[in-house]
Motif scaffolding. Structure first.
Motif, PDB file in Angstrom:
ATOM      1  N   TRP A   1       0.871  -1.168   0.000  1.00 24.57           N
ATOM      2  CA  TRP A   1       0.000   0.000   0.000  1.00 24.57           C
ATOM      3  C   TRP A   1       0.911   1.222   0.000  1.00 24.57           C
ATOM      4  N   ALA A   2       0.804   2.022  -1.046  1.00 24.29           N
ATOM      5  CA  ALA A   2       1.690   3.181  -1.178  1.00 24.29           C
ATOM      6  C   ALA A   2       1.108   4.374  -0.429  1.00 24.29           C
ATOM      7  N   LEU A   3       1.643   4.635   0.787  1.00 22.41           N
ATOM      8  CA  LEU A   3       1.262   5.829   1.538  1.00 22.41           C
ATOM      9  C   LEU A   3       2.198   6.957   1.099  1.00 22.41           C
ATOM     10  N   PRO A   4       1.892   8.182   1.387  1.00 23.85           N
ATOM     11  CA  PRO A   4       2.792   9.268   0.980  1.00 23.85           C
ATOM     12  C   PRO A   4       4.192   9.066   1.582  1.00 23.85           C
ATOM     13  N   GLY A   5       5.165   8.822   0.727  1.00 23.61           N
ATOM     14  CA  GLY A   5       6.555   8.692   1.180  1.00 23.61           C
ATOM     15  C   GLY A   5       6.926   7.335   1.742  1.00 23.61           C
ATOM     16  N   GLU A   6       6.015   6.401   1.783  1.00 25.86           N
ATOM     17  CA  GLU A   6       6.334   5.089   2.374  1.00 25.86           C
ATOM     18  C   GLU A   6       5.407   3.998   1.833  1.00 25.86           C
ATOM     19  N   GLN A   7       5.999   2.836   1.576  1.00 26.04           N
ATOM     20  CA  GLN A   7       5.180   1.677   1.196  1.00 26.04           C
ATOM     21  C   GLN A   7       5.009   0.793   2.425  1.00 26.04           C
ATOM     22  N   VAL A   8       3.769   0.466   2.757  1.00 21.13           N
ATOM     23  CA  VAL A   8       3.541  -0.443   3.880  1.00 21.13           C
ATOM     24  C   VAL A   8       2.916  -1.723   3.353  1.00 21.13           C
ATOM     25  N   SER A   9       2.982  -2.757   4.199  1.00 23.75           N
ATOM     26  CA  SER A   9       2.388  -4.038   3.825  1.00 23.75           C
ATOM     27  C   SER A   9       0.990  -4.110   4.428  1.00 23.75           C
ATOM     28  N   LEU A  10      -0.013  -4.236   3.571  1.00 24.32           N
ATOM     29  CA  LEU A  10      -1.401  -4.276   4.047  1.00 24.32           C
ATOM     30  C   LEU A  10      -1.875  -5.727   4.089  1.00 24.32           C
ATOM     31  N   VAL A  11      -2.432  -6.126   5.239  1.00 22.50           N
ATOM     32  CA  VAL A  11      -2.892  -7.511   5.416  1.00 22.50           C
ATOM     33  C   VAL A  11      -4.412  -7.514   5.525  1.00 22.50           C
ATOM     34  N   ASP A  12      -5.065  -8.218   4.630  1.00 21.79           N
ATOM     35  CA  ASP A  12      -6.532  -8.319   4.618  1.00 21.79           C
ATOM     36  C   ASP A  12      -6.935  -9.552   5.433  1.00 21.79           C
ATOM     37  N   LEU A  13      -7.598  -9.328   6.569  1.00 23.83           N
ATOM     38  CA  LEU A  13      -7.946 -10.449   7.459  1.00 23.83           C
ATOM     39  C   LEU A  13      -9.374 -10.929   7.201  1.00 23.83           C
ATOM     40  N   PRO A  14      -9.651 -12.213   7.487  1.00 16.52           N
ATOM     41  CA  PRO A  14     -11.030 -12.689   7.349  1.00 16.52           C
ATOM     42  C   PRO A  14     -11.962 -11.904   8.278  1.00 16.52           C
ATOM     43  N   GLY A  15     -13.214 -11.785   7.884  1.00 16.97           N
ATOM     44  CA  GLY A  15     -14.188 -11.029   8.672  1.00 16.97           C
ATOM     45  C   GLY A  15     -14.404 -11.632  10.047  1.00 16.97           C
ATOM     46  N   ALA A  16     -14.526 -10.760  11.052  1.00 14.82           N
ATOM     47  CA  ALA A  16     -14.788 -11.232  12.423  1.00 14.82           C
ATOM     48  C   ALA A  16     -15.571 -10.152  13.149  1.00 14.82           C
ATOM     49  N   TYR A  17     -16.635 -10.557  13.843  1.00 14.40           N
ATOM     50  CA  TYR A  17     -17.410  -9.589  14.620  1.00 14.40           C
ATOM     51  C   TYR A  17     -16.680  -9.213  15.910  1.00 14.40           C
ATOM     52  N   SER A  18     -15.819 -10.125  16.384  1.00 16.00           N
ATOM     53  CA  SER A  18     -15.136  -9.874  17.648  1.00 16.00           C
ATOM     54  C   SER A  18     -13.819 -10.637  17.654  1.00 16.00           C
ATOM     55  N   LEU A  19     -13.084 -10.495  18.754  1.00 19.69           N
ATOM     56  CA  LEU A  19     -11.831 -11.256  18.890  1.00 19.69           C
ATOM     57  C   LEU A  19     -12.064 -12.556  19.650  1.00 19.69           C
ATOM     58  N   ASP A  20     -13.321 -12.944  19.828  1.00 14.23           N
ATOM     59  CA  ASP A  20     -13.649 -14.237  20.444  1.00 14.23           C
ATOM     60  C   ASP A  20     -14.059 -15.172  19.320  1.00 14.23           C
ATOM     61  N   PRO A  21     -13.122 -15.950  18.794  1.00 13.13           N
ATOM     62  CA  PRO A  21     -13.400 -16.686  17.551  1.00 13.13           C
ATOM     63  C   PRO A  21     -14.429 -17.804  17.716  1.00 13.13           C
ATOM     64  N   MET A  22     -15.247 -17.951  16.687  1.00 12.66           N
ATOM     65  CA  MET A  22     -16.202 -19.060  16.653  1.00 12.66           C
ATOM     66  C   MET A  22     -15.953 -19.967  15.469  1.00 12.66           C
ATOM     67  N   SER A  23     -15.023 -19.619  14.608  1.00 13.99           N
ATOM     68  CA  SER A  23     -14.705 -20.454  13.451  1.00 13.99           C
ATOM     69  C   SER A  23     -13.233 -20.242  13.104  1.00 13.99           C
ATOM     70  N   PRO A  24     -12.633 -21.164  12.322  1.00 16.15           N
ATOM     71  CA  PRO A  24     -11.206 -21.061  12.033  1.00 16.15           C
ATOM     72  C   PRO A  24     -10.810 -19.745  11.373  1.00 16.15           C
ATOM     73  N   ASP A  25     -11.678 -19.184  10.508  1.00  9.92           N
ATOM     74  CA  ASP A  25     -11.293 -17.924   9.861  1.00  9.92           C
ATOM     75  C   ASP A  25     -11.241 -16.786  10.868  1.00  9.92           C
ATOM     76  N   GLU A  26     -12.179 -16.819  11.855  1.00  6.83           N
ATOM     77  CA  GLU A  26     -12.151 -15.785  12.898  1.00  6.83           C
ATOM     78  C   GLU A  26     -10.945 -15.983  13.821  1.00  6.83           C
ATOM     79  N   GLU A  27     -10.596 -17.244  14.040  1.00 10.16           N
ATOM     80  CA  GLU A  27      -9.442 -17.567  14.884  1.00 10.16           C
ATOM     81  C   GLU A  27      -8.162 -16.989  14.268  1.00 10.16           C
ATOM     82  N   LEU A  28      -8.105 -17.092  12.947  1.00 11.93           N
ATOM     83  CA  LEU A  28      -6.949 -16.587  12.207  1.00 11.93           C
ATOM     84  C   LEU A  28      -6.810 -15.076  12.434  1.00 11.93           C
ATOM     85  N   THR A  29      -7.918 -14.367  12.369  1.00  8.75           N
ATOM     86  CA  THR A  29      -7.910 -12.919  12.595  1.00  8.75           C
ATOM     87  C   THR A  29      -7.434 -12.598  14.001  1.00  8.75           C
ATOM     88  N   ARG A  30      -7.966 -13.319  14.994  1.00  7.93           N
ATOM     89  CA  ARG A  30      -7.584 -13.074  16.380  1.00  7.93           C
ATOM     90  C   ARG A  30      -6.089 -13.322  16.560  1.00  7.93           C
TER      91      ARG A  30
END
Lengths: 69, 693
Positions: free
Chosen positions: B78-107
């Protein structure tokens, strides 16, 4: 649950994971919900703070409500 | 899906589900340089994370207006002004209390035990139309030292519902920056760039709760306790739920978060108090209704296949004529001019590559059209409704309504569908769904169905193809019932709880982008696996199969290719297609279903001199083959063949994805199950069909 009438949730029971998921979606104690139309399979769509959530009939049974006001 | 390079620096467990090279999408984005600061993109399902990720990084991850589109981690620069950062797209999660493996991955990624592995900032996407619900995750992330930026999406939807948001007031209440963006139309990105850069530079944030109330999660190393945590303990985290137990502490924490959210919403949001019927509600009254809803679902699916086959047919014919006519002739003439005509090289190029790959390429208009229509349905929000109307059916199989989503993905390609089973919280539901996915008719099988349907049933091709999809659904149901009544008697289905996103008008750019992503995946297969398969098949067709002849000078029917196929053919004779030419295509189809047509094209091209070949000749050869193998019941035999192709075994990429998700034992069971079901059904169709047809 009559359609169109605002109801206040006074309790939600069922498995903890379900209770937590419903809470995350805004269906928790003292939340105002409005039942809307029925869906295939016997469930209902309900309005929670402007969101539309489709719930199975077994989930609806675990949400205890009373009329608002 | 997630490109390999895009996940290589993530923890080992986050790299599961890497894309296998096949017909599913490759949404790869340019990567940030090593050592670049990391920004995580989090949020509830279906708030537009992947759309924003694509807009910021130039990636083309799958997006859709339905929950559960992202189940794996994506990474891009992700090209920010003057710096490139690494953007990580996480699976959707309503909270940090996982109920499925994709939410667990986000947590796990947000709360990594090693502070160095955590992102430098977290961008939490929140839907302005459902703000309260989106803020629970914000509340939890704000309990850590992670700098947070809240991005509001769906401002237009909120405005239509009479919801107005005062971002300055909301910022004060949340204690973190708030930016409005429209990722679908790429508006508001400059503000986001500036705010995220400032958040990264500001460093660790002050947790919103009193640290004295925050419990420590001991990391378990020697000498580490809750009272005396070591330096690697995630000491700034609130204690997570213990296996879903509702402890008094957890309830107290949840109440505090909801109260905080309510204060923030009261401060920053003005909304109409009444519940007004929206266009979405009016449509949903019909689309999700009992009886009418399922009928609309069937009608929509039928329309997709009818439009696809009818509109694409003339384009397909034109390409067929071009490939088998001028292109083949030009290559032959060119080779002749340089003295390479009439030999092995011309045979390989004209009868192998051009006949095989060219035939698959004629399906590009058809695939493109179908991918476009499916993308439009996804972007419109209809797919979430499809999950509602199929919920009862899924329940009968012991599966939750959400299991419908990976099964729908399977109709595009089985490989990402297997990955998509991660949205299911229950391990047994994931195994059962993974075993059912191969029975969904992927787009590669569609090419074969279309070829056979237009050849054998030209007047009713669209209906025949639709019938194959109905058969596929029926197979999923029957196999699901069979497995439930044998292996999973005790497993109940999770009841339906699904957020229905508002309908939105699909944008041409998004729909075309998704279509191109999927089409590119299909073409990559044509360019990779099919070329490799064509080469192997051509080589086997050049080697004598024991009936005399020398390498390169053996009739195809006497080749090793034909000999191997003849060895297997008797097993399929009771199904009416015990012919080596039909069987050889099935053997090749095990590698990739896309290669079925190319192998036929090759086989028949070799059997006929290029000078005598006519456009559409493949269909004539197939008619003759099935007529002969079925004893005059070609129509029934071809239906049996299509049923066999639908069920017999998924391609190797799908098997590899299954092995990764459910292990060798279940994958082997699925393989045997598919072969047995396919053989029994094909024999049944042919034996019964020939009595009445």
């Amino acid at each position: 649950m009559p359609a169109g009438a605002a109801l206040v949730v006074h309790a939600v029971d069922g498995p903890p994971a379900l209770v937590r998921r419903l809470a995350e979606l805004g269906i928790r104690r003292s939340a105002v919900v409005t039942p809307m139309h029925r869906t295939a399979g016997g469930g209902r769509v309900i309005d929670v703070a402007g969101s539309r959530i489709a719930l199975a009939v077994s989930v609806l049974r675990s949400i205890h409500t009373e009329p608002q006001g | 899906m997630t490109p390999e390079t895009a996940t290589s620096t993530l923890p080992a467990d986050t790299t599961r589900g890497l894309a296998a090279a096949n017909c599913h999408e490759d949404g790869s984005a340019p990567q940030a340089p090593a050592g670049a600061r990391v920004v995580a993109l989090a949020g509830a399902p279906n708030v537009g994370k992947s759309t924003l990720f694509n807009a910021l990084t130039g990636a083309r991850r799958t997006v859709g207006n339905w929950p559960g589109t992202t189940v794996e981690v994506g990474r891009g620069a992700w090209a920010l002004p003057g710096e490139q950062v690494s953007l990580v797209d996480l699976p959707g999660a309503y909270s940090l209390d996982p109920m499925s493996p994709d939410e667990e991955l986000t947590r796990d990624l947000l709360l990594a035990a090693d502070p160095a592995a955590r992102p430098g900032a977290v961008v939490v996407i929140a839907s302005a139309a459902h703000l309260a619900r989106s803020l629970y995750l914000v509340a939890q992330v704000r309990e850590t030292t992670l700098p947070v930026v809240v991005v509001l999406t769906m401002i237009d939807v909120a405005a239509r519902r009479g919801i107005e948001i005062d971002t300055a007031a909301l910022e004060r209440a949340l204690g973190c920056p708030v930016v409005s963006v429209d990722p679908r139309r790429r508006r508001g990105h400059e503000d986001l760039d500036r705010v995220v850069l400032a958040a990264l530079d500001a460093g660790p944030a002050t947790p919103r709760v009193d640290p004295a109330r925050v419990r420590v999660q001991p990391c378990g190393c020697r000498g580490c306790t809750a009272d005396a945590p070591c330096s690697c303990c995630p000491h700034d985290l609130v204690e997570p739920a213990l296996d879903g137990e509702h402890t008094a502490y957890e309830l107290e924490r949840a109440d505090e978060r909801f109260a905080w959210i309510e204060r923030a919403v009261t401060a920053g949001v003005t909304a109409r108090a009444d519940v007004r019927q929206t266009w979405t509600d009016r449509i949903d009254r019909w689309v999700t209704a009992p009886v009418i809803g399922p009928l609309i679902f069937l009608a929509v699916m039928w329309a997709v296949f009818q439009v696809t086959t009818v509109v694409a047919a003339p384009l397909q014919d034109g390409l067929d004529q071009l490939v088998s006519g001028p292109v083949s002739a030009a290559v032959s003439a060119g080779l002749g001019a340089i003295g390479l005509g009439g030999g092995l090289i011309e045979g390989f190029l004209v009868n192998g590559l051009i006949a095989g790959v060219g035939m698959v390429l004629t399906f590009v208009p058809l695939m493109g059209l179908m991918f476009l229509l499916i993308a439009v349905l996804e972007d419109s929000g209809y797919m979430a409704r499809a999950a509602v109307v199929t919920d009862r059916l899924m329940g009968r199989l012991g599966l939750p309504g959400r299991a419908f989503l990976p099964l729908v993905v399977g109709f595009g390609c089985n490989v990402p569908a297997i990955s998509a089973t991660r949205i299911l919280p229950n391990a047994r539901h994931r195994i059962l769904t993974s075993l059912l996915v191969p029975f969904t008719s992927c787009s590669a099988r569609l090419t074969v169905f279309v070829l056979l349907a237009t050849t054998f049933f030209p007047e009713r091709a669209g209906t025949v193809v639709f019938a194959m999809y109905l058969t596929s659904i029926l197979l999923v149901v029957l196999i699901g019932l069979l497995l439930r009544s044998t292996l999973w008697r005790a497993v109940g289905a999770d009841p339906l709880v699904i957020d229905l996103p508002p309908y939105q008008r699909p944008t041409a750019r998004l729909s075309l982008s998704v279509m191109w992503l999927r089409l590119k995946g299909f073409l990559r297969t044509a360019g990779g696996i099919i070329v490799a398969t064509v080469c192997v098949v051509w080589l086997l067709q050049m080697i004598p199969g024991g009936g005399g002849g020398t390498f390169g000078a053996v009739p195809v029917e006497d080749s090793l290719y034909a000999a191997v196929s003849r060895f297997v053919a008797p097993v399929l004779a009771p199904a009416g297609f015990g012919d080596w030419q039909a069987v050889s295509a099935l053997v090749v189809g095990f590698i990739a279903k896309e290669a079925v047509i190319s192998s036929w094209a090759q086989t028949y091209a070799l059997a006929e001199p290029a000078s005598e070949r006519q456009p559409g000749a493949l269909g004539q050869h197939l008619l003759a083959t099935f007529e002969s193998s079925s004893g005059g019941h070609a129509g029934v035999a071809v239906v049996a063949f299509m049923v066999f192709l639908l069920a017999y075994t998924p391609c190797v990429a799908t098997i590899s994805a299954q092995k990764r998700e459910i292990g060798v034992r279940w994958t082997a069971l699925g393989l045997v199950l598919g072969l047995v079901v396919a053989w029994v059904l094909a024999v049944l169709v042919f034996q019964v069909g020939r009595l009445i047809w």
